[in-house]
Design a protein around this motif. Sequence first.
Motif, PDB file in Angstrom:
ATOM      1  N   VAL B  67       0.868  -1.169   0.000  1.00  0.00           N
ATOM      2  CA  VAL B  67       0.000   0.000   0.000  1.00  0.00           C
ATOM      3  C   VAL B  67       0.904   1.217   0.000  1.00  0.00           C
ATOM      4  O   VAL B  67       1.856   1.291   0.787  1.00  0.00           O
ATOM      5  CB  VAL B  67      -0.921   0.032   1.243  1.00  0.00           C
ATOM      6  CG1 VAL B  67      -1.810   1.269   1.189  1.00  0.00           C
ATOM      7  CG2 VAL B  67      -1.784  -1.210   1.312  1.00  0.00           C
ATOM      8  N   VAL B  68       0.621   2.140  -0.888  1.00  0.00           N
ATOM      9  CA  VAL B  68       1.308   3.428  -0.866  1.00  0.00           C
ATOM     10  C   VAL B  68       0.446   4.372  -0.030  1.00  0.00           C
ATOM     11  O   VAL B  68      -0.764   4.480  -0.256  1.00  0.00           O
ATOM     12  CB  VAL B  68       1.484   3.987  -2.296  1.00  0.00           C
ATOM     13  CG1 VAL B  68       2.261   5.306  -2.252  1.00  0.00           C
ATOM     14  CG2 VAL B  68       2.190   2.969  -3.184  1.00  0.00           C
ATOM     15  N   VAL B  69       1.081   4.981   0.970  1.00  0.00           N
ATOM     16  CA  VAL B  69       0.372   5.926   1.841  1.00  0.00           C
ATOM     17  C   VAL B  69       1.119   7.254   1.813  1.00  0.00           C
ATOM     18  O   VAL B  69       2.176   7.365   1.179  1.00  0.00           O
ATOM     19  CB  VAL B  69       0.261   5.376   3.291  1.00  0.00           C
ATOM     20  CG1 VAL B  69      -0.612   4.123   3.332  1.00  0.00           C
ATOM     21  CG2 VAL B  69       1.634   5.089   3.874  1.00  0.00           C
ATOM     22  N   GLU B  70       0.572   8.246   2.516  1.00  0.00           N
ATOM     23  CA  GLU B  70       1.177   9.569   2.448  1.00  0.00           C
ATOM     24  C   GLU B  70       2.605   9.569   2.981  1.00  0.00           C
ATOM     25  O   GLU B  70       3.448  10.313   2.526  1.00  0.00           O
ATOM     26  CB  GLU B  70       0.286  10.583   3.183  1.00  0.00           C
ATOM     27  CG  GLU B  70      -0.931  10.936   2.324  1.00  0.00           C
ATOM     28  CD  GLU B  70      -2.159  11.340   3.125  1.00  0.00           C
ATOM     29  OE1 GLU B  70      -2.417  12.534   3.218  1.00  0.00           O
ATOM     30  OE2 GLU B  70      -2.865  10.456   3.652  1.00  0.00           O
ATOM     31  N   GLY B  71       2.890   8.676   3.917  1.00  0.00           N
ATOM     32  CA  GLY B  71       4.223   8.665   4.508  1.00  0.00           C
ATOM     33  C   GLY B  71       5.181   7.660   3.904  1.00  0.00           C
ATOM     34  O   GLY B  71       6.332   7.574   4.336  1.00  0.00           O
ATOM     35  N   GLY B  72       4.764   6.894   2.925  1.00  0.00           N
ATOM     36  CA  GLY B  72       5.670   5.888   2.364  1.00  0.00           C
ATOM     37  C   GLY B  72       4.915   4.682   1.857  1.00  0.00           C
ATOM     38  O   GLY B  72       3.875   4.819   1.208  1.00  0.00           O
ATOM     39  N   GLU B  73       5.435   3.484   2.179  1.00  0.00           N
ATOM     40  CA  GLU B  73       4.824   2.256   1.679  1.00  0.00           C
ATOM     41  C   GLU B  73       4.676   1.259   2.822  1.00  0.00           C
ATOM     42  O   GLU B  73       5.462   1.251   3.771  1.00  0.00           O
ATOM     43  CB  GLU B  73       5.695   1.628   0.587  1.00  0.00           C
ATOM     44  CG  GLU B  73       5.775   2.458  -0.677  1.00  0.00           C
ATOM     45  CD  GLU B  73       6.605   1.789  -1.773  1.00  0.00           C
ATOM     46  OE1 GLU B  73       6.719   2.379  -2.845  1.00  0.00           O
ATOM     47  OE2 GLU B  73       7.132   0.683  -1.525  1.00  0.00           O
ATOM     48  N   GLU B  74       3.678   0.404   2.677  1.00  0.00           N
ATOM     49  CA  GLU B  74       3.439  -0.642   3.667  1.00  0.00           C
ATOM     50  C   GLU B  74       3.333  -1.974   2.942  1.00  0.00           C
ATOM     51  O   GLU B  74       2.505  -2.124   2.038  1.00  0.00           O
ATOM     52  CB  GLU B  74       2.130  -0.358   4.412  1.00  0.00           C
ATOM     53  CG  GLU B  74       2.129   0.970   5.150  1.00  0.00           C
ATOM     54  CD  GLU B  74       0.759   1.395   5.675  1.00  0.00           C
ATOM     55  OE1 GLU B  74       0.698   2.418   6.367  1.00  0.00           O
ATOM     56  OE2 GLU B  74      -0.229   0.700   5.378  1.00  0.00           O
ATOM     57  N   PRO B  75       4.145  -2.957   3.304  1.00  0.00           N
ATOM     58  CA  PRO B  75       4.086  -4.247   2.611  1.00  0.00           C
ATOM     59  C   PRO B  75       2.827  -5.025   2.993  1.00  0.00           C
ATOM     60  O   PRO B  75       2.385  -4.999   4.141  1.00  0.00           O
ATOM     61  CB  PRO B  75       5.340  -4.974   3.095  1.00  0.00           C
ATOM     62  CG  PRO B  75       5.705  -4.321   4.377  1.00  0.00           C
ATOM     63  CD  PRO B  75       5.201  -2.906   4.326  1.00  0.00           C
ATOM     64  N   LEU B  76       2.266  -5.721   2.027  1.00  0.00           N
ATOM     65  CA  LEU B  76       1.086  -6.564   2.252  1.00  0.00           C
ATOM     66  C   LEU B  76       1.441  -8.033   2.076  1.00  0.00           C
ATOM     67  O   LEU B  76       2.116  -8.408   1.119  1.00  0.00           O
ATOM     68  CB  LEU B  76      -0.017  -6.202   1.251  1.00  0.00           C
ATOM     69  CG  LEU B  76      -0.612  -4.796   1.342  1.00  0.00           C
ATOM     70  CD1 LEU B  76      -1.685  -4.606   0.271  1.00  0.00           C
ATOM     71  CD2 LEU B  76      -1.177  -4.528   2.726  1.00  0.00           C
ATOM     72  N   ALA B  77       0.958  -8.842   2.995  1.00  0.00           N
ATOM     73  CA  ALA B  77       1.135 -10.292   2.944  1.00  0.00           C
ATOM     74  C   ALA B  77      -0.042 -10.893   3.715  1.00  0.00           C
ATOM     75  O   ALA B  77      -0.733 -10.179   4.459  1.00  0.00           O
ATOM     76  CB  ALA B  77       2.469 -10.681   3.575  1.00  0.00           C
ATOM     77  N   PRO B  78      -0.288 -12.181   3.564  1.00  0.00           N
ATOM     78  CA  PRO B  78      -1.431 -12.780   4.250  1.00  0.00           C
ATOM     79  C   PRO B  78      -1.424 -12.487   5.753  1.00  0.00           C
ATOM     80  O   PRO B  78      -0.386 -12.631   6.419  1.00  0.00           O
ATOM     81  CB  PRO B  78      -1.254 -14.273   3.962  1.00  0.00           C
ATOM     82  CG  PRO B  78      -0.593 -14.291   2.624  1.00  0.00           C
ATOM     83  CD  PRO B  78       0.379 -13.140   2.666  1.00  0.00           C
ATOM     84  N   GLY B  79      -2.580 -12.051   6.267  1.00  0.00           N
ATOM     85  CA  GLY B  79      -2.709 -11.750   7.686  1.00  0.00           C
ATOM     86  C   GLY B  79      -2.422 -10.318   8.052  1.00  0.00           C
ATOM     87  O   GLY B  79      -2.650  -9.909   9.189  1.00  0.00           O
ATOM     88  N   VAL B  80      -1.932  -9.535   7.089  1.00  0.00           N
ATOM     89  CA  VAL B  80      -1.647  -8.124   7.374  1.00  0.00           C
ATOM     90  C   VAL B  80      -2.944  -7.312   7.275  1.00  0.00           C
ATOM     91  O   VAL B  80      -3.760  -7.524   6.373  1.00  0.00           O
ATOM     92  CB  VAL B  80      -0.594  -7.557   6.391  1.00  0.00           C
ATOM     93  CG1 VAL B  80      -0.491  -6.037   6.501  1.00  0.00           C
ATOM     94  CG2 VAL B  80       0.758  -8.196   6.646  1.00  0.00           C
ATOM     95  N   CYS B  81      -3.109  -6.369   8.213  1.00  0.00           N
ATOM     96  CA  CYS B  81      -4.263  -5.472   8.216  1.00  0.00           C
ATOM     97  C   CYS B  81      -3.807  -4.046   7.948  1.00  0.00           C
ATOM     98  O   CYS B  81      -2.999  -3.500   8.706  1.00  0.00           O
ATOM     99  CB  CYS B  81      -4.991  -5.563   9.559  1.00  0.00           C
ATOM    100  SG  CYS B  81      -6.393  -4.426   9.707  1.00  0.00           S
ATOM    101  N   HIS B  82      -4.328  -3.460   6.885  1.00  0.00           N
ATOM    102  CA  HIS B  82      -4.053  -2.059   6.554  1.00  0.00           C
ATOM    103  C   HIS B  82      -5.299  -1.239   6.838  1.00  0.00           C
ATOM    104  O   HIS B  82      -6.407  -1.638   6.485  1.00  0.00           O
ATOM    105  CB  HIS B  82      -3.670  -1.939   5.071  1.00  0.00           C
ATOM    106  CG  HIS B  82      -3.856  -0.554   4.516  1.00  0.00           C
ATOM    107  ND1 HIS B  82      -3.006   0.486   4.820  1.00  0.00           N
ATOM    108  CD2 HIS B  82      -4.805  -0.028   3.702  1.00  0.00           C
ATOM    109  CE1 HIS B  82      -3.416   1.582   4.197  1.00  0.00           C
ATOM    110  NE2 HIS B  82      -4.510   1.303   3.517  1.00  0.00           N
TER     111      HIS B  82
END
Lengths: 113, 113
Positions: B67-82
Amino acid sequence: MIIDFDALEEQEIPNFKGGDGSVSAAAHVDANNRIMRATVHPHSSIGWHQHLKNSEIVYVLSGTGKVVVEGGEEPLAPGVCHYCPAGSYHSVVNDGEEDLVVFAVVPEHAALS
Amino acid sequence: MIIDFDALEEQEIPNFKGGDGSVSAAAHVDANNRIMRATVHPHSSIGWHQHLKNSEIVYVLSGTGKVVVEGGEEPLAPGVCHYCPAGSYHSVVNDGEEDLVVFAVVPEHAALS
Protein backbone atom coordinates in the motif's frame (compact mmCIF):
# COMPACT_ATOMS: atom_id res chain seq x y z
CA MET A 1 -1.31 2.45 8.55
CA ILE A 2 -0.65 -1.17 9.43
CA ILE A 3 -2.49 -2.63 12.41
CA ASP A 4 -0.23 -5.27 13.88
CA PHE A 5 -2.46 -7.32 16.19
CA ASP A 6 0.53 -9.24 17.51
CA ALA A 7 2.00 -5.96 18.78
CA LEU A 8 -1.22 -4.83 20.49
CA GLU A 9 -1.99 -5.81 24.04
CA GLU A 10 -4.54 -8.62 24.08
CA GLN A 11 -7.35 -8.01 26.56
CA GLU A 12 -9.06 -10.96 28.20
CA ILE A 13 -12.73 -10.21 28.81
CA PRO A 14 -14.81 -12.60 30.93
CA ASN A 15 -18.56 -12.80 30.25
CA PHE A 16 -18.38 -10.33 27.37
CA LYS A 17 -21.80 -8.70 26.82
CA GLY A 18 -23.16 -11.18 29.35
CA GLY A 19 -21.89 -14.22 27.47
CA ASP A 20 -20.29 -17.38 28.80
CA GLY A 21 -16.59 -17.99 29.41
CA SER A 22 -14.16 -15.47 28.00
CA VAL A 23 -13.14 -13.63 24.88
CA SER A 24 -9.74 -12.14 24.21
CA ALA A 25 -9.18 -9.30 21.77
CA ALA A 26 -6.43 -7.09 20.41
CA ALA A 27 -8.00 -3.90 19.08
CA HIS A 28 -7.16 -0.64 17.37
CA VAL A 29 -9.77 1.96 18.29
CA ASP A 30 -10.45 5.50 17.08
CA ALA A 31 -13.57 7.66 16.81
CA ASN A 32 -14.74 5.86 13.66
CA ASN A 33 -13.72 2.22 13.98
CA ARG A 34 -12.92 -0.57 16.36
CA ILE A 35 -10.70 -2.96 14.38
CA MET A 36 -9.84 -6.19 16.13
CA ARG A 37 -8.68 -9.73 16.13
CA ALA A 38 -10.81 -11.53 18.67
CA THR A 39 -10.71 -15.05 20.04
CA VAL A 40 -13.86 -16.64 21.42
CA HIS A 41 -12.56 -19.51 23.51
CA PRO A 42 -14.22 -22.96 23.47
CA HIS A 43 -17.58 -23.03 25.28
CA SER A 44 -17.53 -19.22 25.39
CA SER A 45 -19.79 -16.64 23.81
CA ILE A 46 -20.37 -12.95 23.23
CA GLY A 47 -23.81 -12.30 24.67
CA TRP A 48 -26.90 -11.05 22.86
CA HIS A 49 -26.55 -7.33 22.15
CA GLN A 50 -27.74 -4.69 19.72
CA HIS A 51 -25.66 -2.54 17.38
CA LEU A 52 -27.37 0.81 17.26
CA LYS A 53 -25.33 3.57 15.64
CA ASN A 54 -22.61 1.15 14.68
CA SER A 55 -22.50 -2.17 12.85
CA GLU A 56 -20.21 -5.19 13.01
CA ILE A 57 -18.50 -7.12 10.26
CA VAL A 58 -16.90 -10.43 11.27
CA TYR A 59 -14.61 -12.53 9.09
CA VAL A 60 -13.70 -15.95 10.47
CA LEU A 61 -9.98 -16.73 10.44
CA SER A 62 -10.02 -20.11 12.21
CA GLY A 63 -12.28 -22.32 14.27
CA THR A 64 -16.00 -22.88 14.10
CA GLY A 65 -19.10 -21.68 15.93
CA LYS A 66 -22.32 -19.87 15.20
CA VAL A 67 -23.96 -16.49 15.31
CA VAL A 68 -27.40 -16.22 16.83
CA VAL A 69 -29.43 -13.57 15.01
CA GLU A 70 -33.03 -12.39 15.23
CA GLY A 71 -34.10 -14.87 12.56
CA GLY A 72 -32.18 -17.93 13.70
CA GLU A 73 -28.58 -19.09 13.58
CA GLU A 74 -25.70 -18.76 11.14
CA PRO A 75 -22.83 -21.27 11.13
CA LEU A 76 -19.28 -19.91 11.33
CA ALA A 77 -16.25 -21.51 9.72
CA PRO A 78 -13.03 -20.16 8.22
CA GLY A 79 -13.75 -17.72 5.38
CA VAL A 80 -17.32 -17.01 6.46
CA CYS A 81 -18.35 -13.34 6.71
CA HIS A 82 -21.11 -12.35 9.12
CA TYR A 83 -22.63 -8.85 9.04
CA CYS A 84 -24.67 -7.31 11.83
CA PRO A 85 -26.17 -4.14 10.32
CA ALA A 86 -26.92 -1.09 12.47
CA GLY A 87 -30.11 -1.69 14.39
CA SER A 88 -29.69 -5.47 14.59
CA TYR A 89 -28.91 -7.85 17.44
CA HIS A 90 -26.55 -10.81 17.54
CA SER A 91 -24.62 -13.21 19.76
CA VAL A 92 -21.46 -15.10 18.78
CA VAL A 93 -21.05 -18.60 20.19
CA ASN A 94 -18.11 -20.97 20.13
CA ASP A 95 -19.71 -24.37 20.65
CA GLY A 96 -16.65 -26.17 19.31
CA GLU A 97 -13.49 -27.47 20.94
CA GLU A 98 -10.95 -25.07 19.46
CA ASP A 99 -10.54 -21.30 19.56
CA LEU A 100 -12.81 -19.33 17.23
CA VAL A 101 -10.59 -16.54 15.88
CA VAL A 102 -12.13 -13.67 13.94
CA PHE A 103 -11.12 -10.43 12.31
CA ALA A 104 -13.83 -7.90 13.11
CA VAL A 105 -14.65 -4.27 12.43
CA VAL A 106 -17.18 -2.18 14.36
CA PRO A 107 -17.64 1.07 12.44
CA GLU A 108 -19.57 4.04 13.80
CA HIS A 109 -22.24 5.41 11.48
CA ALA A 110 -24.55 8.38 11.38
CA ALA A 111 -27.62 6.40 10.37
CA LEU A 112 -29.33 3.05 10.57
CA SER A 113 -28.93 0.83 7.52
CA MET B 1 -26.63 -12.04 7.97
CA ILE B 2 -24.02 -14.08 6.11
CA ILE B 3 -22.29 -12.45 3.15
CA ASP B 4 -21.41 -15.23 0.75
CA PHE B 5 -18.88 -13.70 -1.63
CA ASP B 6 -18.99 -16.80 -3.85
CA ALA B 7 -22.70 -16.18 -4.42
CA LEU B 8 -22.27 -12.49 -5.30
CA GLU B 9 -21.55 -11.39 -8.83
CA GLU B 10 -17.89 -10.52 -9.22
CA GLN B 11 -17.33 -7.24 -11.01
CA GLU B 12 -14.19 -6.74 -13.09
CA ILE B 13 -13.03 -3.13 -12.92
CA PRO B 14 -10.26 -1.94 -15.28
CA ASN B 15 -8.08 0.96 -14.12
CA PHE B 16 -9.84 1.23 -10.77
CA LYS B 17 -9.39 4.74 -9.34
CA GLY B 18 -6.97 5.39 -12.18
CA GLY B 19 -4.78 2.41 -11.34
CA ASP B 20 -3.11 -0.07 -13.66
CA GLY B 21 -4.56 -3.33 -14.94
CA SER B 22 -7.73 -4.59 -13.30
CA VAL B 23 -9.36 -5.39 -10.00
CA SER B 24 -12.28 -7.73 -9.48
CA ALA B 25 -14.60 -7.51 -6.51
CA ALA B 26 -17.67 -9.15 -5.05
CA ALA B 27 -19.37 -6.67 -2.72
CA HIS B 28 -22.31 -6.30 -0.39
CA VAL B 29 -23.32 -2.64 -0.23
CA ASP B 30 -25.78 -0.73 1.93
CA ALA B 31 -25.99 2.86 3.20
CA ASN B 32 -23.40 2.21 5.93
CA ASN B 33 -20.88 -0.26 4.54
CA ARG B 34 -19.29 -1.64 1.44
CA ILE B 35 -18.10 -5.15 2.40
CA MET B 36 -16.08 -6.93 -0.22
CA ARG B 37 -13.66 -9.58 -1.29
CA ALA B 38 -11.42 -7.96 -3.87
CA THR B 39 -8.69 -9.33 -6.09
CA VAL B 40 -5.92 -7.06 -7.35
CA HIS B 41 -4.47 -8.97 -10.26
CA PRO B 42 -0.70 -9.18 -10.85
CA HIS B 43 0.82 -5.92 -12.12
CA SER B 44 -2.45 -4.14 -11.27
CA SER B 45 -3.26 -1.42 -8.77
CA ILE B 46 -5.99 0.64 -7.19
CA GLY B 47 -5.00 4.23 -7.90
CA TRP B 48 -4.22 6.96 -5.39
CA HIS B 49 -7.44 8.21 -3.80
CA GLN B 50 -8.72 9.84 -0.62
CA HIS B 51 -11.26 8.48 1.84
CA LEU B 52 -13.21 11.46 3.06
CA LYS B 53 -16.34 10.61 5.00
CA ASN B 54 -15.54 6.92 4.91
CA SER B 55 -12.51 4.83 5.80
CA GLU B 56 -11.14 1.51 4.54
CA ILE B 57 -9.99 -1.54 6.43
CA VAL B 58 -8.15 -4.19 4.39
CA TYR B 59 -7.22 -7.66 5.60
CA VAL B 60 -4.99 -9.67 3.26
CA LEU B 61 -6.22 -13.19 2.56
CA SER B 62 -3.60 -14.29 0.01
CA GLY B 63 -0.87 -12.89 -2.19
CA THR B 64 1.53 -10.03 -1.64
CA GLY B 65 1.83 -6.39 -2.62
CA LYS B 66 2.05 -3.00 -0.99
CA VAL B 67 0.00 0.00 0.00
CA VAL B 68 1.31 3.43 -0.87
CA VAL B 69 0.37 5.93 1.84
CA GLU B 70 1.18 9.57 2.45
CA GLY B 71 4.22 8.67 4.51
CA GLY B 72 5.67 5.89 2.36
CA GLU B 73 4.82 2.26 1.68
CA GLU B 74 3.44 -0.64 3.67
CA PRO B 75 4.09 -4.25 2.61
CA LEU B 76 1.09 -6.56 2.25
CA ALA B 77 1.14 -10.29 2.94
CA PRO B 78 -1.43 -12.78 4.25
CA GLY B 79 -2.71 -11.75 7.69
CA VAL B 80 -1.65 -8.12 7.37
CA CYS B 81 -4.26 -5.47 8.22
CA HIS B 82 -4.05 -2.06 6.55
CA TYR B 83 -6.23 0.84 7.75
CA CYS B 84 -6.89 4.01 5.79
CA PRO B 85 -8.59 6.38 8.26
CA ALA B 86 -11.12 8.97 7.09
CA GLY B 87 -9.27 11.90 5.57
CA SER B 88 -6.30 9.83 4.35
CA TYR B 89 -5.10 8.79 0.90
CA HIS B 90 -3.81 5.41 -0.29
CA SER B 91 -3.10 3.24 -3.31
CA VAL B 92 -2.97 -0.58 -3.34
CA VAL B 93 -0.42 -2.20 -5.62
CA ASN B 94 0.09 -5.81 -6.61
CA ASP B 95 3.71 -5.91 -7.72
CA GLY B 96 3.87 -9.69 -7.34
CA GLU B 97 3.12 -12.54 -9.70
CA GLU B 98 0.00 -13.95 -8.05
CA ASP B 99 -3.41 -12.52 -7.24
CA LEU B 100 -3.58 -10.28 -4.17
CA VAL B 101 -6.88 -11.20 -2.50
CA VAL B 102 -8.23 -9.05 0.31
CA PHE B 103 -11.24 -8.81 2.54
CA ALA B 104 -12.13 -5.13 2.82
CA VAL B 105 -14.69 -2.91 4.51
CA VAL B 106 -15.45 0.69 3.57
CA PRO B 107 -17.68 2.11 6.30
CA GLU B 108 -19.42 5.48 6.04
CA HIS B 109 -18.89 7.78 9.01
CA ALA B 110 -20.22 11.08 10.22
CA ALA B 111 -16.83 12.51 11.14
CA LEU B 112 -13.15 12.48 10.33
CA SER B 113 -11.00 10.31 12.60
